[in-house]
Design a protein around this motif. Sequence first.
Motif, PDB file in Angstrom:
ATOM      1  N   SER A 168       0.829  -1.213   0.000  1.00  0.00           N
ATOM      2  CA  SER A 168       0.000   0.000   0.000  1.00  0.00           C
ATOM      3  C   SER A 168       0.864   1.264   0.000  1.00  0.00           C
ATOM      4  CB  SER A 168      -0.950  -0.014   1.204  1.00  0.00           C
ATOM      5  OG  SER A 168      -0.177  -0.145   2.366  1.00  0.00           O
ATOM      6  N   ASN A 169       2.099   1.115  -0.468  1.00  0.00           N
ATOM      7  CA  ASN A 169       2.980   2.294  -0.550  1.00  0.00           C
ATOM      8  C   ASN A 169       2.557   3.224  -1.686  1.00  0.00           C
ATOM      9  OD1 ASN A 169       4.659   1.536   1.533  1.00  0.00           O
ATOM     10  ND2 ASN A 169       6.026   0.376   0.211  1.00  0.00           N
ATOM     11  N   PRO A 170       2.896   4.497  -1.571  1.00  0.00           N
ATOM     12  CA  PRO A 170       2.671   5.396  -2.709  1.00  0.00           C
ATOM     13  C   PRO A 170       3.668   5.075  -3.834  1.00  0.00           C
ATOM     14  CG  PRO A 170       3.720   6.578  -0.891  1.00  0.00           C
ATOM     15  CD  PRO A 170       3.456   5.190  -0.396  1.00  0.00           C
ATOM     16  N   ILE A 171       3.236   5.218  -5.073  1.00  0.00           N
ATOM     17  CA  ILE A 171       4.117   4.948  -6.225  1.00  0.00           C
ATOM     18  C   ILE A 171       3.931   6.024  -7.298  1.00  0.00           C
ATOM     19  CG2 ILE A 171       4.300   2.428  -5.975  1.00  0.00           C
ATOM     20  CD1 ILE A 171       2.003   2.107  -7.958  1.00  0.00           C
ATOM     21  N   ILE A 172       4.846   6.042  -8.231  1.00  0.00           N
ATOM     22  CA  ILE A 172       4.642   6.881  -9.418  1.00  0.00           C
ATOM     23  C   ILE A 172       4.712   5.975 -10.653  1.00  0.00           C
ATOM     24  CG2 ILE A 172       5.656   8.942  -8.296  1.00  0.00           C
ATOM     25  CD1 ILE A 172       7.454   7.918 -11.229  1.00  0.00           C
ATOM     26  N   VAL A 173       4.079   6.425 -11.734  1.00  0.00           N
ATOM     27  CA  VAL A 173       4.121   5.668 -12.987  1.00  0.00           C
ATOM     28  C   VAL A 173       4.839   6.501 -14.047  1.00  0.00           C
ATOM     29  CG1 VAL A 173       1.832   6.471 -13.748  1.00  0.00           C
ATOM     30  CG2 VAL A 173       2.774   4.389 -14.703  1.00  0.00           C
ATOM     31  N   LYS A 174       5.624   5.822 -14.865  1.00  0.00           N
ATOM     32  CA  LYS A 174       6.231   6.469 -16.032  1.00  0.00           C
ATOM     33  C   LYS A 174       6.436   5.413 -17.105  1.00  0.00           C
ATOM     34  CE  LYS A 174      10.595   7.707 -15.772  1.00  0.00           C
ATOM     35  NZ  LYS A 174      11.826   8.411 -15.400  1.00  0.00           N
ATOM     36  N   ASP A 175       6.971   5.775 -18.280  1.00  0.00           N
ATOM     37  CA  ASP A 175       7.352   4.726 -19.215  1.00  0.00           C
ATOM     38  C   ASP A 175       8.858   4.498 -19.066  1.00  0.00           C
ATOM     39  OD1 ASP A 175       8.630   6.628 -20.815  1.00  0.00           O
ATOM     40  OD2 ASP A 175       7.020   6.721 -22.307  1.00  0.00           O
ATOM     41  N   TYR A 176       9.493   3.792 -19.978  1.00  0.00           N
ATOM     42  CA  TYR A 176      10.911   3.469 -19.786  1.00  0.00           C
ATOM     43  C   TYR A 176      11.805   4.705 -19.821  1.00  0.00           C
ATOM     44  CZ  TYR A 176      10.172  -1.616 -20.338  1.00  0.00           C
ATOM     45  OH  TYR A 176       9.795  -2.937 -20.183  1.00  0.00           O
ATOM     46  N   VAL A 177      11.233   5.850 -20.281  1.00  0.00           N
ATOM     47  CA  VAL A 177      12.029   7.079 -20.405  1.00  0.00           C
ATOM     48  C   VAL A 177      11.416   8.257 -19.636  1.00  0.00           C
ATOM     49  CG1 VAL A 177      13.047   8.747 -22.018  1.00  0.00           C
ATOM     50  CG2 VAL A 177      12.738   6.366 -22.744  1.00  0.00           C
ATOM     51  N   LYS A 178      10.136   8.522 -19.882  1.00  0.00           N
ATOM     52  CA  LYS A 178       9.526   9.764 -19.394  1.00  0.00           C
ATOM     53  C   LYS A 178       8.293   9.530 -18.537  1.00  0.00           C
ATOM     54  CE  LYS A 178      10.482  13.456 -20.339  1.00  0.00           C
ATOM     55  NZ  LYS A 178      11.434  14.258 -19.531  1.00  0.00           N
ATOM     56  N   SER A 179       8.034  10.519 -17.678  1.00  0.00           N
ATOM     57  CA  SER A 179       6.795  10.509 -16.899  1.00  0.00           C
ATOM     58  C   SER A 179       5.845  11.564 -17.470  1.00  0.00           C
ATOM     59  CB  SER A 179       7.100  10.859 -15.441  1.00  0.00           C
ATOM     60  OG  SER A 179       7.498  12.219 -15.364  1.00  0.00           O
ATOM     61  N   GLU A 180       4.694  11.652 -16.883  1.00  0.00           N
ATOM     62  CA  GLU A 180       3.776  12.769 -17.174  1.00  0.00           C
ATOM     63  C   GLU A 180       3.733  13.623 -15.903  1.00  0.00           C
ATOM     64  OE1 GLU A 180       2.155  13.888 -19.788  1.00  0.00           O
ATOM     65  OE2 GLU A 180       2.651  12.279 -21.187  1.00  0.00           O
ATOM     66  N   LYS A 181       4.917  14.076 -15.479  1.00  0.00           N
ATOM     67  CA  LYS A 181       5.005  14.769 -14.185  1.00  0.00           C
ATOM     68  C   LYS A 181       4.160  16.038 -14.135  1.00  0.00           C
ATOM     69  CE  LYS A 181       9.389  16.778 -15.633  1.00  0.00           C
ATOM     70  NZ  LYS A 181      10.763  16.390 -15.788  1.00  0.00           N
ATOM     71  N   HIS A 182       3.924  16.657 -15.300  1.00  0.00           N
ATOM     72  CA  HIS A 182       3.127  17.881 -15.279  1.00  0.00           C
ATOM     73  C   HIS A 182       1.622  17.595 -15.178  1.00  0.00           C
ATOM     74  CE1 HIS A 182       6.575  20.384 -15.408  1.00  0.00           C
ATOM     75  NE2 HIS A 182       7.058  19.707 -16.440  1.00  0.00           N
ATOM     76  N   ASN A 183       1.294  16.326 -15.199  1.00  0.00           N
ATOM     77  CA  ASN A 183      -0.082  15.898 -14.867  1.00  0.00           C
ATOM     78  C   ASN A 183       0.013  15.028 -13.613  1.00  0.00           C
ATOM     79  OD1 ASN A 183      -1.828  16.849 -17.199  1.00  0.00           O
ATOM     80  ND2 ASN A 183      -0.072  15.919 -18.227  1.00  0.00           N
ATOM     81  N   TRP A 184       0.654  15.583 -12.615  1.00  0.00           N
ATOM     82  CA  TRP A 184       1.058  14.852 -11.409  1.00  0.00           C
ATOM     83  C   TRP A 184      -0.088  14.059 -10.790  1.00  0.00           C
ATOM     84  CZ3 TRP A 184       5.446  13.286  -9.431  1.00  0.00           C
ATOM     85  CH2 TRP A 184       5.519  12.935  -8.077  1.00  0.00           C
ATOM     86  N   GLU A 185      -1.212  14.734 -10.547  1.00  0.00           N
ATOM     87  CA  GLU A 185      -2.291  14.070  -9.802  1.00  0.00           C
ATOM     88  C   GLU A 185      -3.092  13.093 -10.663  1.00  0.00           C
ATOM     89  OE1 GLU A 185      -4.371  17.196  -7.752  1.00  0.00           O
ATOM     90  OE2 GLU A 185      -2.811  17.285  -6.216  1.00  0.00           O
ATOM     91  N   ASP A 186      -3.176  13.375 -11.967  1.00  0.00           N
ATOM     92  CA  ASP A 186      -4.007  12.528 -12.848  1.00  0.00           C
ATOM     93  C   ASP A 186      -3.242  11.389 -13.488  1.00  0.00           C
ATOM     94  OD1 ASP A 186      -5.894  14.412 -12.431  1.00  0.00           O
ATOM     95  OD2 ASP A 186      -5.609  15.434 -14.362  1.00  0.00           O
ATOM     96  N   ALA A 187      -1.936  11.592 -13.731  1.00  0.00           N
ATOM     97  CA  ALA A 187      -1.243  10.639 -14.607  1.00  0.00           C
ATOM     98  C   ALA A 187       0.167  10.282 -14.125  1.00  0.00           C
ATOM     99  CB  ALA A 187      -1.173  11.213 -16.021  1.00  0.00           C
TER     100      ALA A 187
END
Length: 295
Positions: free
Chosen positions: A135-154
Amino acid sequence: MKIIFCDSVIDNKLVEPDYKQEFYSANNSGFETEIFSFEELTDGDLQRTLKLIKSCEKEKLGIYRGWMMTSNIYEKFYNELLKKNIRLINTPSEYKHCHYLPESYSKIIKETPKSNWTKDVSISNVIKLSNEFGSNPIIVKDYVKSEKHNWEDACYIPSASDKKKVEEVVSRFLELRGNYLNEGIVFREFIELEFLTEHSKSKMPLTKEFRIVFLNKKVVQIFNYWDEVNYDCEKPDIDFFQNIAERIESNFFTMDVAKKKNGKWIIMELGDGQVAGLPDNANKKDYYNNIKNLI
Ligand SMILES: Nc1ncnc2c1ncn2[C@@H]1O[C@H](COP(=O)(O)OP(=O)(O)O)[C@@H](O)[C@H]1O
Ligand SMILES: [Mg+2]
């Protein structure tokens, strides 16, 4: 030694406007500069892409500075330049090593957030992958980039056990990446970092992060990662990261590092030095002068 830039889509004899400052700085530091058509390369027109670059009599070293490319395209670019007797600083496998997180993960495993990945982005598989984080918090990205500027949605998932949220955020991430998804999905355990401020638009936390550029395993420059933040005078422990750089299979790469809330430093990600953007705060003149001294 040549530095190779993308051309402008408006006039193929000019450098891409975003790289103009770098282009002139490279020239001023005494490098030969070249431009090529990035669009023709990605469209697969290899004959035309390097039409403005003359063949060298003797083999010369080259550094590309421009947009990110997949490792397949990089390999084509590398081989096409070789036909003109220009050898890029990183081989295709060296490029791949830092460009795709899974490739170098084992080299930085102790210093980077726990991560897993898959090319099968079906929801059932993605949920299975997220289970490894409890139940830890995580982030998702692809092998290169994230969608960090859509932090809460993506990007950010407050709890990996909230399957509805995992599905929502990953679906939005995949939608936004569209055809530009690099290889597959990566999940990373979210680490509490030293907070500086919140991004005014995206609500993303801006934390104490730096970009260190290494050339031939030596530091070229250390940049503040965020342009929009005032940093204090603290800098990362360079000896620590220099040691890790020794084991990275690349001649020119970036190491993005961050300070944790508990005071320890970690590696956020690596990147190929040829396609890593410099922050606006970067002194481009120093950057190319330093490259000149280390090459
Ligand atoms: N595991 C993590 N823990 C905490 N913050 C993270 C984590 N992963 C990413 N971030 C934050 O999100 C930003 C973007 O992530 P990053 O992996 O660098 O993607 P990108 O390649 O799109 O820049 C980082 O600079 C950092 O601020
Ligand atoms: Mg980043």
